[in-house]
Design an enzyme around this catalytic site. Sequence first.
Site, short mmCIF file in Angstrom:
data_model
loop_
_atom_site.label_atom_id
_atom_site.label_comp_id
_atom_site.label_asym_id
_atom_site.label_seq_id
_atom_site.Cartn_x
_atom_site.Cartn_y
_atom_site.Cartn_z
N GLY A 108 -8.31 -8.47 8.57
CA GLY A 108 -7.16 -7.99 9.31
C GLY A 108 -7.00 -8.63 10.66
N GLN A 168 0.84 -1.19 0.00
CA GLN A 168 0.00 0.00 0.00
C GLN A 168 0.89 1.25 0.00
OE1 GLN A 168 -2.37 1.30 3.54
NE2 GLN A 168 -4.13 0.88 2.20
N TYR A 197 -6.31 9.91 5.38
CA TYR A 197 -4.95 10.29 4.99
C TYR A 197 -5.01 11.21 3.77
CZ TYR A 197 -3.80 6.90 8.54
OH TYR A 197 -3.72 6.24 9.74
N ARG A 248 -7.69 1.95 -2.25
CA ARG A 248 -8.52 1.79 -1.04
C ARG A 248 -9.24 3.10 -0.78
NH1 ARG A 248 -7.39 -0.82 4.94
NH2 ARG A 248 -8.51 -2.55 3.99
#
Length: 365
Positions: free
Chosen positions: A325, A101, A184, A232
């Site tokens: 996850g 990523q 982000y 994502r």
Amino acid sequence: MSALFQPITVRSLTIRNRLWVPPLCQYSVTKKDGVPHDWHLAHLGAMAMGGAGLVIAEASAVVPDGRISDEDTGIWNGQQAAAWARIVSFIHTQGAAAGIQLAHAGRKASTWPEWGHEQHGSMAPADGGWQTVSASDLAFGEYAAPEGLDRPDIAVIVHAFAEAAARSKRAGFDLVEIHAAHGYLVHQFLSPLSNLRTDEYGGSLENRARLLLEIVAAVRDAVGDDYPVLVRFSASDYADGGWDEEQTAVVAGWAQQAGADLFDISSGGNIAKVRIPLGPGYQVPFAEYVKTTAGVPVAAVGLITTPQQAEEIVASGQADAVLLGRAHLRDPHFALRAADELGVELDYWPPQYVRAKPAVSGGTW
């Protein structure tokens, strides 16, 4: 036949199943140089040994100031790429595909690592922190205020994503994922709650999506036509007037036209102290909405914890793959166990572990 254990092809890459490991930040680079090490090899390698189809390495910064914390991994130089190459090579020996990523934390950079320190929130320059940047000069919650990026600096960041993608490909990664979620930098540009710009990167949806689309196009140019590129998204800010699933679906369609292949759908992270309705598979409806509305392949993530739940999501067509996850952190061999519970015979058990296979040993999980 289990839908979960059917192969899937993304551009030129065929992945052995639809049970994947999402990026999981480890905050473990104690040398603070962005270079992954033995912890990352053991962490990611165990999940490849455990039967996952795709293992995506944690959010790795494309520039030093893009790190969430100073103990994050990076992919902005050759030393980091060489260290990742060793890890990728091992993942491949176990039959799994390897992704990474690509990330820039924007206004959520320069924070104390999630664990190992008493302090939380923004790290002051005196402690090794740095000035953060964003679409606008709005702070995230009680974090330090960022500086709004000017157009030349935006161009530098787009180029950094492209260079990081090319570096990742040379390191052996089978795909890259552009991080446009969790509040982000790219998400900060997408959301009208964090982007108050009045230039061509702010205002309309097309303008707010411009940074992402420029990154996707630049990454596609850097890696060539055959290489998979994922994105994502967070499909909701969980706040009035914020980013939502409708905008996500529109921009996913645009991103596909720019060169992206599959969309990993999460949610939240851009607005502090919002109420997120947590529950089993709570983000799956977002993935299904983007898939059906935009007509693009998607992966679902978020409190998917059992083999049966994962199977139903894929078999019903809500998503093309699932990313687990916490379930993989608890059990790196989740995929092998899932296959056993679903009655699927796999030919990729590690030979060193076959004696523990329930069908061979007569034991149970």
